[in-house]
Design a protein around this motif. Sequence first.
Motif, PDB file in Angstrom:
ATOM      1  N   THR A  78       0.849  -1.191   0.000  1.00  0.00           N
ATOM      2  CA  THR A  78       0.000   0.000   0.000  1.00  0.00           C
ATOM      3  C   THR A  78       0.880   1.235   0.000  1.00  0.00           C
ATOM      4  O   THR A  78       1.792   1.354   0.820  1.00  0.00           O
ATOM      5  CB  THR A  78      -0.913   0.019   1.241  1.00  0.00           C
ATOM      6  OG1 THR A  78      -1.803  -1.097   1.182  1.00  0.00           O
ATOM      7  CG2 THR A  78      -1.726   1.306   1.313  1.00  0.00           C
ATOM      8  N   ASP A  99      -2.528  -0.964  -3.876  1.00  0.00           N
ATOM      9  CA  ASP A  99      -3.479   0.122  -3.703  1.00  0.00           C
ATOM     10  C   ASP A  99      -2.726   1.362  -3.249  1.00  0.00           C
ATOM     11  O   ASP A  99      -1.550   1.289  -2.881  1.00  0.00           O
ATOM     12  CB  ASP A  99      -4.596  -0.237  -2.712  1.00  0.00           C
ATOM     13  CG  ASP A  99      -4.090  -0.425  -1.297  1.00  0.00           C
ATOM     14  OD1 ASP A  99      -3.182  -1.244  -1.104  1.00  0.00           O
ATOM     15  OD2 ASP A  99      -4.603   0.242  -0.380  1.00  0.00           O
ATOM     16  N   PRO A 139      -7.220   0.477  -6.961  1.00  0.00           N
ATOM     17  CA  PRO A 139      -7.885   1.174  -5.849  1.00  0.00           C
ATOM     18  C   PRO A 139      -7.068   2.374  -5.349  1.00  0.00           C
ATOM     19  O   PRO A 139      -5.953   2.205  -4.863  1.00  0.00           O
ATOM     20  CB  PRO A 139      -7.997   0.117  -4.752  1.00  0.00           C
ATOM     21  CG  PRO A 139      -7.483  -1.165  -5.343  1.00  0.00           C
ATOM     22  CD  PRO A 139      -6.654  -0.813  -6.527  1.00  0.00           C
ATOM     23  N   ARG A 167     -11.991   5.724  -4.495  1.00  0.00           N
ATOM     24  CA  ARG A 167     -12.844   4.624  -4.057  1.00  0.00           C
ATOM     25  C   ARG A 167     -13.550   4.921  -2.737  1.00  0.00           C
ATOM     26  O   ARG A 167     -14.670   4.466  -2.496  1.00  0.00           O
ATOM     27  CB  ARG A 167     -12.012   3.351  -3.936  1.00  0.00           C
ATOM     28  CG  ARG A 167     -12.790   2.133  -3.483  1.00  0.00           C
ATOM     29  CD  ARG A 167     -12.060   0.854  -3.769  1.00  0.00           C
ATOM     30  NE  ARG A 167     -11.943   0.611  -5.203  1.00  0.00           N
ATOM     31  CZ  ARG A 167     -11.568  -0.551  -5.738  1.00  0.00           C
ATOM     32  NH1 ARG A 167     -11.280  -1.573  -4.951  1.00  0.00           N
ATOM     33  NH2 ARG A 167     -11.484  -0.697  -7.045  1.00  0.00           N
TER      34      ARG A 167
END
Length: 312
Positions: A78, A99, A139, A167
């Motif tokens: 992430t 993401d 995302p 998102r």
Amino acid sequence: MKILVIEPHNRCNCRCVMCDIWRRTVEREIDQAELDRHLDDIVSLGVEQVVLTGGEPLMHTDLFRLAAPLRARGMRITLLSTGLLLRRDAERVAASMDDAIVSLDGPREVHDGIRRVPGAYDRLAEGVRAIHRQSREFPVSARCTVQAPNAEHLRETVAAARSMGLRSISFLAADLDSTAFDRLKVWSESRKAAIAPELATLEREIECLIAEGLAGGFVLESPAKLRRIASHFRAYYGLESPAAPRCNAPWVSAVWEANGDVRPCFFHPPIGSTVNGTLAQIVNGPAAVAFRESLHVAENPVCRRCVCSLYM
């Protein structure tokens, strides 16, 4: 340990009013050789997710090469980013990360004012669009730090996140009391007062978010968690006692900083340094074990004023 937060690069490309990281003058980063030295430990500790934080991780000289061996071992990667460099690195972010979470602190004028970077909002929006041109399903979500300049603009911030194609969005209160985020000492009362929002305005915006059905959906926080943001500032104003959130971060995660310091979370002091040992030796070492055994979250003064909790 489920989550390892890594600060690959210690500097930032914003000058945010609620953060002092941008004041750093010495540039440090975790290089490939240093990561490789701890890679077996990261695997043996059972890390499932690596969060790349900062500063700004995309300022690292070779972030994607750094992340590659972690992802190759099945860890979710992430990226936490200001968004200013997303357009430049969109192809590699979409290919190398799982993401991204970007900082969005308001509609255009408010965001740029808080970040103190002209055009920051538009650069962020362009970066998100560039990533989605690479992968429509990648995302990207937002995180907003609630403070005086944006407290009356929370719904506008949600609308801005939607317009960017993000998102979701999450909110957390600005930290007023700790020495996290590179503060050499606790802020003065005048500095705190400049960041703390006016309560009636904040509470009205929070209740509107809840009434409009946004909480627990596009806005990730439940109504109770949103109201806890107001409670945090109520405690600052002396209207109620500070209360610790439900959190087990020191038992399920760790933060590894670019200078080698390893912390049980962002807010507590280091429990060791990779300059003198390995990650496994630090996370499972005597100092870390003693800290966890003695920590009572509900009573600890640092935890009671925490703005960012983790519970797994």
